[in-house]
Scaffold this active site. Structure first.
Site, short mmCIF file in Angstrom:
data_model
loop_
_atom_site.label_atom_id
_atom_site.label_comp_id
_atom_site.label_asym_id
_atom_site.label_seq_id
_atom_site.Cartn_x
_atom_site.Cartn_y
_atom_site.Cartn_z
N LYS A 157 0.07 4.26 -0.27
CA LYS A 157 -0.61 5.45 0.27
C LYS A 157 -0.40 6.63 -0.70
O LYS A 157 -0.33 6.42 -1.91
CB LYS A 157 -0.13 5.77 1.68
CG LYS A 157 -0.15 4.53 2.58
CD LYS A 157 0.01 4.85 4.02
CE LYS A 157 0.12 3.56 4.81
NZ LYS A 157 0.02 3.77 6.23
N GLU A 197 -5.20 -5.27 10.59
CA GLU A 197 -4.21 -4.21 10.80
C GLU A 197 -4.50 -3.49 12.11
O GLU A 197 -5.32 -2.56 12.15
CB GLU A 197 -4.29 -3.20 9.66
CG GLU A 197 -3.97 -3.76 8.31
CD GLU A 197 -3.32 -2.69 7.42
OE1 GLU A 197 -2.20 -2.93 6.98
OE2 GLU A 197 -3.94 -1.64 7.21
N HIS A 247 -9.49 0.98 5.02
CA HIS A 247 -8.21 1.20 5.70
C HIS A 247 -8.45 2.11 6.91
O HIS A 247 -9.28 3.02 6.85
CB HIS A 247 -7.20 1.83 4.73
CG HIS A 247 -5.81 1.83 5.28
ND1 HIS A 247 -5.38 2.79 6.17
CD2 HIS A 247 -4.76 0.99 5.09
CE1 HIS A 247 -4.12 2.54 6.49
NE2 HIS A 247 -3.72 1.45 5.85
N GLY A 303 2.51 2.05 10.89
CA GLY A 303 3.47 3.16 10.80
C GLY A 303 4.18 3.48 12.09
O GLY A 303 4.87 4.49 12.18
N ASN A 334 0.86 -1.19 0.00
CA ASN A 334 0.00 0.00 0.00
C ASN A 334 0.90 1.24 0.00
O ASN A 334 1.47 1.59 1.03
CB ASN A 334 -0.88 -0.02 1.26
CG ASN A 334 -1.71 1.24 1.40
OD1 ASN A 334 -1.84 2.02 0.46
ND2 ASN A 334 -2.28 1.45 2.58
N SER A 360 3.63 -2.33 10.38
CA SER A 360 5.08 -2.33 10.60
C SER A 360 5.73 -3.65 10.17
O SER A 360 6.67 -4.12 10.83
CB SER A 360 5.41 -1.98 12.06
OG SER A 360 4.96 -0.67 12.34
N GLU A 373 -6.91 4.56 7.97
CA GLU A 373 -6.75 6.00 7.68
C GLU A 373 -8.02 6.56 7.06
O GLU A 373 -8.36 7.73 7.25
CB GLU A 373 -5.52 6.21 6.77
CG GLU A 373 -4.24 6.04 7.57
CD GLU A 373 -3.03 5.61 6.76
OE1 GLU A 373 -3.05 5.71 5.53
OE2 GLU A 373 -2.05 5.16 7.40
C1 PEP Z 1 -0.72 0.24 6.29
O1 PEP Z 1 -0.89 1.45 6.31
O2 PEP Z 1 -1.56 -0.49 5.74
C2 PEP Z 1 0.46 -0.32 6.93
C3 PEP Z 1 0.46 -1.58 7.23
O3 PEP Z 1 1.51 0.56 7.15
P1 PEP Z 1 2.96 0.19 7.76
O4 PEP Z 1 3.43 -1.09 7.10
O5 PEP Z 1 3.82 1.35 7.42
O6 PEP Z 1 2.77 0.00 9.23
#
Ligand code: PEP
Length: 262
Positions: free
Chosen positions: A14, A174, A104, A180, A12, A220, A106
């Site tokens: 973003k 997630e 997601h 992040g 992803n 992460s 976000e």
């Molecule tokens: C995400 O935003 O879907 C995500 C998993 O981000 P990160 O891997 O940076 O934690």
């Protein structure tokens, strides 16, 4: 029923990489995986660029016959009409896009997407021949208040309630606190919630669908921790944010079987 779920590593991006940068990135990624003789039938690799990159990346994948998959980061709950700024699943489908991220965290937190909106988007994806990658996950406060599985399972049940049992879907667990933050869940935490999500899928869509559905962990993920997640029986891949923007790191995550002996 014996089901083999092909692991899926999803990147992803973003709101990163414009359409020119996306072409250079995808070329490098495809070369890197080709050099390493990556077999896409054993681990599927999909990138999720911003909307403005999709046509460029699709043209490149098509012209160079690359085996990377293509996904979008969101879609409208509607197929057409007066919805300024929205993108229809029908348009994404026309670009040979197979996957679309829905719900997601976000979008849930920054764009006010409720469970009802997420459910409508899951249906819109299915209606247009796209596979929704449905994101669910709890915040740190949810975790403290309700424990690990309650919120993700409730989000999943709400999102798939009206989906036909034979619809293909990918679920991404997630935990919001892990996204992040550099602080991934442990493999045991991920397995516990992914197992609970599979049970809920069996309850709502039936055991065949639950056995066939890929459930990813996201939050992460890096090349140094992917192995631990992939050893868990209910974790079928990863949704990767930050680490998907580094060609070598993402390629290494995709190639997890070769360097971890899974
Ligand atoms: C995400 O935003 O879907 C995500 C998993 O981000 P990160 O891997 O940076 O934690």
């Amino acid at each position: 029923m014996v089901t083999t779920r092909t692991p899926l590593i999803a990147g992803n991006w973003k709101m990163n990489l414009d359409h020119l940068q996306s072409i250079a990135f995808v070329q490098k990624l495809a070369w890197s995986l080709k050099d390493a003789k990556h077999d896409y039938s054993t681990v599927e690799a999909v990138v999720f660029p911003p909307f403005t990159d999709l046509r460029s990346v699709q043209t490149l994948l098509d012209a160079d016959k690359l085996h990377l998959g293509l996904g979008a980061q969101d879609l409208s709950a509607h197929d057409s009409g007066a919805h300024t700024g929205e993108i229809s699943g029908a348009f994404l489908s026309k670009l040979d896009i197979r996957y679309v991220i829905v719900g997601h965290s976000e979008r849930r937190t920054m764009h006010g997407e409720t469970d009802a909106v997420v459910a409508a988007k899951v249906l819109a994806a299915h209606r247009n021949g796209l596979v929704p990658v449905l994101c669910v996950g709890e915040t740190a406060a949810d975790l403290e208040e309700h424990g690990p599985s309650a919120v993700p399972v409730a989000q999943l049940r709400a999102a798939v309630a009206d989906l036909p049992a034979d619809a293909e879907i990918v679920v991404a667990y997630e935990p919001v606190w892990a996204i992040g933050s550099g602080k991934a869940a442990t493999a045991e935490q991920a397995e516990q919630v992914c197992a609970a999500l599979r049970e809920a899928l069996a309850d709502v869509l039936g055991s065949d669908s639950a056995a066939a559905t890929r459930i990813l962990y996201g939050g992460s993920v890096k090349s140094s921790n992917i192995a631990s997640f992939m050893r868990e029986p209910n974790v079928d891949g990863a949704l990767v944010g930050g680490a998907s923007l580094d060609v070598d790191e993402f390629a290494s995550i995709v190639r997890f079987p070769s360097h971890v002996g899974v």
